[in-house]
Design a protein around this motif. Sequence first.
Motif, PDB file in Angstrom:
ATOM      1  N   SER A  74       0.841  -1.189   0.000  1.00 33.09           N
ATOM      2  CA  SER A  74       0.000   0.000   0.000  1.00 33.09           C
ATOM      3  C   SER A  74       0.876   1.239   0.000  1.00 33.09           C
ATOM      4  N   ILE A  75       0.454   2.241  -0.763  1.00 32.32           N
ATOM      5  CA  ILE A  75       1.194   3.494  -0.851  1.00 32.32           C
ATOM      6  C   ILE A  75       0.196   4.649  -0.812  1.00 32.32           C
ATOM      7  N   ALA A  76       0.596   5.749  -0.199  1.00 33.28           N
ATOM      8  CA  ALA A  76      -0.253   6.941  -0.155  1.00 33.28           C
ATOM      9  C   ALA A  76       0.624   8.179  -0.250  1.00 33.28           C
ATOM     10  N   ILE A  77       0.098   9.205  -0.898  1.00 33.58           N
ATOM     11  CA  ILE A  77       0.776  10.499  -0.962  1.00 33.58           C
ATOM     12  C   ILE A  77      -0.109  11.529  -0.266  1.00 33.58           C
ATOM     13  N   LEU A  78       0.453  12.195   0.709  1.00 35.69           N
ATOM     14  CA  LEU A  78      -0.242  13.241   1.463  1.00 35.69           C
ATOM     15  C   LEU A  78       0.492  14.554   1.255  1.00 35.69           C
ATOM     16  N   GLN A  79      -0.268  15.614   0.989  1.00 39.18           N
ATOM     17  CA  GLN A  79       0.340  16.933   0.832  1.00 39.18           C
ATOM     18  C   GLN A  79      -0.519  17.960   1.572  1.00 39.18           C
ATOM     19  N   GLU A  80       0.142  18.699   2.465  1.00 44.10           N
ATOM     20  CA  GLU A  80      -0.539  19.715   3.270  1.00 44.10           C
ATOM     21  C   GLU A  80      -1.769  19.153   3.982  1.00 44.10           C
ATOM     22  N   GLY A  81      -1.633  17.901   4.452  1.00 41.53           N
ATOM     23  CA  GLY A  81      -2.702  17.290   5.234  1.00 41.53           C
ATOM     24  C   GLY A  81      -3.748  16.540   4.446  1.00 41.53           C
ATOM     25  N   ASP A  82      -3.724  16.630   3.123  1.00 41.84           N
ATOM     26  CA  ASP A  82      -4.719  15.970   2.280  1.00 41.84           C
ATOM     27  C   ASP A  82      -4.110  14.780   1.545  1.00 41.84           C
ATOM     28  N   ILE A  83      -4.862  13.696   1.475  1.00 42.09           N
ATOM     29  CA  ILE A  83      -4.428  12.529   0.717  1.00 42.09           C
ATOM     30  C   ILE A  83      -4.672  12.784  -0.772  1.00 42.09           C
ATOM     31  N   LEU A  84      -3.588  12.850  -1.541  1.00 43.81           N
ATOM     32  CA  LEU A  84      -3.689  13.082  -2.976  1.00 43.81           C
ATOM     33  C   LEU A  84      -3.839  11.783  -3.757  1.00 43.81           C
ATOM     34  N   TYR A  85      -3.279  10.720  -3.210  1.00 39.48           N
ATOM     35  CA  TYR A  85      -3.233   9.460  -3.972  1.00 39.48           C
ATOM     36  C   TYR A  85      -3.098   8.314  -2.978  1.00 39.48           C
ATOM     37  N   THR A  86      -3.808   7.234  -3.254  1.00 38.84           N
ATOM     38  CA  THR A  86      -3.599   6.013  -2.473  1.00 38.84           C
ATOM     39  C   THR A  86      -3.890   4.805  -3.356  1.00 38.84           C
ATOM     40  N   LYS A  87      -3.123   3.762  -3.171  1.00 40.49           N
ATOM     41  CA  LYS A  87      -3.275   2.535  -3.938  1.00 40.49           C
ATOM     42  C   LYS A  87      -2.851   1.361  -3.067  1.00 40.49           C
ATOM     43  N   THR A  88      -3.656   0.314  -3.065  1.00 40.90           N
ATOM     44  CA  THR A  88      -3.353  -0.868  -2.269  1.00 40.90           C
ATOM     45  C   THR A  88      -3.525  -2.115  -3.128  1.00 40.90           C
ATOM     46  N   VAL A  89      -2.521  -2.980  -3.083  1.00 37.82           N
ATOM     47  CA  VAL A  89      -2.573  -4.270  -3.766  1.00 37.82           C
ATOM     48  C   VAL A  89      -2.567  -5.347  -2.697  1.00 37.82           C
ATOM     49  N   ALA A  90      -3.612  -6.152  -2.650  1.00 41.79           N
ATOM     50  CA  ALA A  90      -3.735  -7.182  -1.622  1.00 41.79           C
ATOM     51  C   ALA A  90      -2.729  -8.304  -1.845  1.00 41.79           C
ATOM     52  N   GLY A  91      -2.318  -8.935  -0.738  1.00 45.99           N
ATOM     53  CA  GLY A  91      -1.417 -10.071  -0.819  1.00 45.99           C
ATOM     54  C   GLY A  91      -0.071  -9.775  -0.208  1.00 45.99           C
ATOM     55  N   GLY A  92       0.518 -10.798   0.404  1.00 46.02           N
ATOM     56  CA  GLY A  92       1.783 -10.609   1.097  1.00 46.02           C
ATOM     57  C   GLY A  92       2.986 -11.147   0.346  1.00 46.02           C
ATOM     58  N   ARG A  93       2.818 -11.550  -0.905  1.00 43.81           N
ATOM     59  CA  ARG A  93       3.926 -12.108  -1.682  1.00 43.81           C
ATOM     60  C   ARG A  93       4.406 -11.122  -2.744  1.00 43.81           C
ATOM     61  N   GLY A  94       5.689 -11.195  -3.039  1.00 44.53           N
ATOM     62  CA  GLY A  94       6.246 -10.368  -4.103  1.00 44.53           C
ATOM     63  C   GLY A  94       6.250  -8.894  -3.802  1.00 44.53           C
ATOM     64  N   GLN A  95       6.232  -8.550  -2.536  1.00 50.21           N
ATOM     65  CA  GLN A  95       6.139  -7.137  -2.175  1.00 50.21           C
ATOM     66  C   GLN A  95       7.359  -6.337  -2.633  1.00 50.21           C
ATOM     67  N   THR A  96       8.522  -6.930  -2.551  1.00 49.96           N
ATOM     68  CA  THR A  96       9.742  -6.229  -2.949  1.00 49.96           C
ATOM     69  C   THR A  96       9.693  -5.826  -4.416  1.00 49.96           C
ATOM     70  N   GLU A  97       9.129  -6.694  -5.259  1.00 50.54           N
ATOM     71  CA  GLU A  97       9.053  -6.410  -6.682  1.00 50.54           C
ATOM     72  C   GLU A  97       7.917  -5.439  -7.009  1.00 50.54           C
ATOM     73  N   ILE A  98       6.893  -5.401  -6.191  1.00 49.87           N
ATOM     74  CA  ILE A  98       5.707  -4.598  -6.479  1.00 49.87           C
ATOM     75  C   ILE A  98       5.845  -3.150  -6.035  1.00 49.87           C
ATOM     76  N   ILE A  99       6.482  -2.928  -4.883  1.00 52.08           N
ATOM     77  CA  ILE A  99       6.367  -1.628  -4.222  1.00 52.08           C
ATOM     78  C   ILE A  99       7.052  -0.490  -4.984  1.00 52.08           C
ATOM     79  N   LEU A 100       8.208  -0.728  -5.591  1.00 48.01           N
ATOM     80  CA  LEU A 100       8.881   0.356  -6.312  1.00 48.01           C
ATOM     81  C   LEU A 100       8.133   0.787  -7.575  1.00 48.01           C
ATOM     82  N   PRO A 101       7.628  -0.144  -8.396  1.00 48.73           N
ATOM     83  CA  PRO A 101       6.780   0.292  -9.520  1.00 48.73           C
ATOM     84  C   PRO A 101       5.537   1.048  -9.047  1.00 48.73           C
ATOM     85  N   MET A 102       4.994   0.675  -7.895  1.00 45.52           N
ATOM     86  CA  MET A 102       3.854   1.409  -7.338  1.00 45.52           C
ATOM     87  C   MET A 102       4.252   2.841  -6.998  1.00 45.52           C
TER      88      MET A 102
END
Length: 227
Positions: free
Chosen positions: A22-50
């Motif tokens: 899961s990744i989120a971008i917050l700016q000046e207190g507001d969430i601009l972007y959030t994305k979550t991919v379910a599952g606990g496998r392959g996280q190392t490969e997934i997180i940087l492209p996210m």
Amino acid sequence: MPNTPKNKATIIAFDTIFEQCSIAILQEGDILYTKTVAGGRGQTEIILPMLDKALQSVGLTVSDVGAWAFNRGPGAFSGIRINTALVQALSVANDAPCIGISSLLALALMAHDGENLPNGTTITAVMDARQNQVYAGDFIIQDGKIIAQDEYLLDYDGVVASDVVVGDGVDLIQADAKKLNIRPNASHIARLAYPLFLDGRAVTAENALPVYLRNNAWKTLAEQGKK
């Protein structure tokens, strides 16, 4: 390394502990972007492209980020290590500080959001720690804020005396309380990190440390592998 905002109060937060990327971008207190991919496998490969996609989506670059927030645990050991190593590397790359947020506090925030809990409400967050134990954290609502009291290991069937119990361990303990089996994401991490960032409480990469609650984290992994 500075621990105050650079140009904007822009925080990017990660969670790889709640069986997700899961990744989120917050700016000046507001969430601009959030994305979550379910599952606990392959996280190392997934997180940087996210991360790349998230930055492109809001028109930012790594150099625009004022702080990197992460779920510092407790929780799954591999997820904690991925979270921690990622923000440490990014912190060094763009000379921005880190902010570690408790997974248990994130659960308490989600409970507070969903239930609009009044002042004085006590919350215990519980996560299955395996080995017949849960990770537990006690919190109380004061002036609309969540005040942390303690984090600890609790045996299965242990008694919890709180108004609300939240997390995937709610059925593993005994409590005469409202039970919420919910899962936070990186937006909760970002929101909790924001006031700490403004208060100058971010830290350098070498001080962005995980919290396992178990002292034998590495031994536990080896033992689980044998089984």
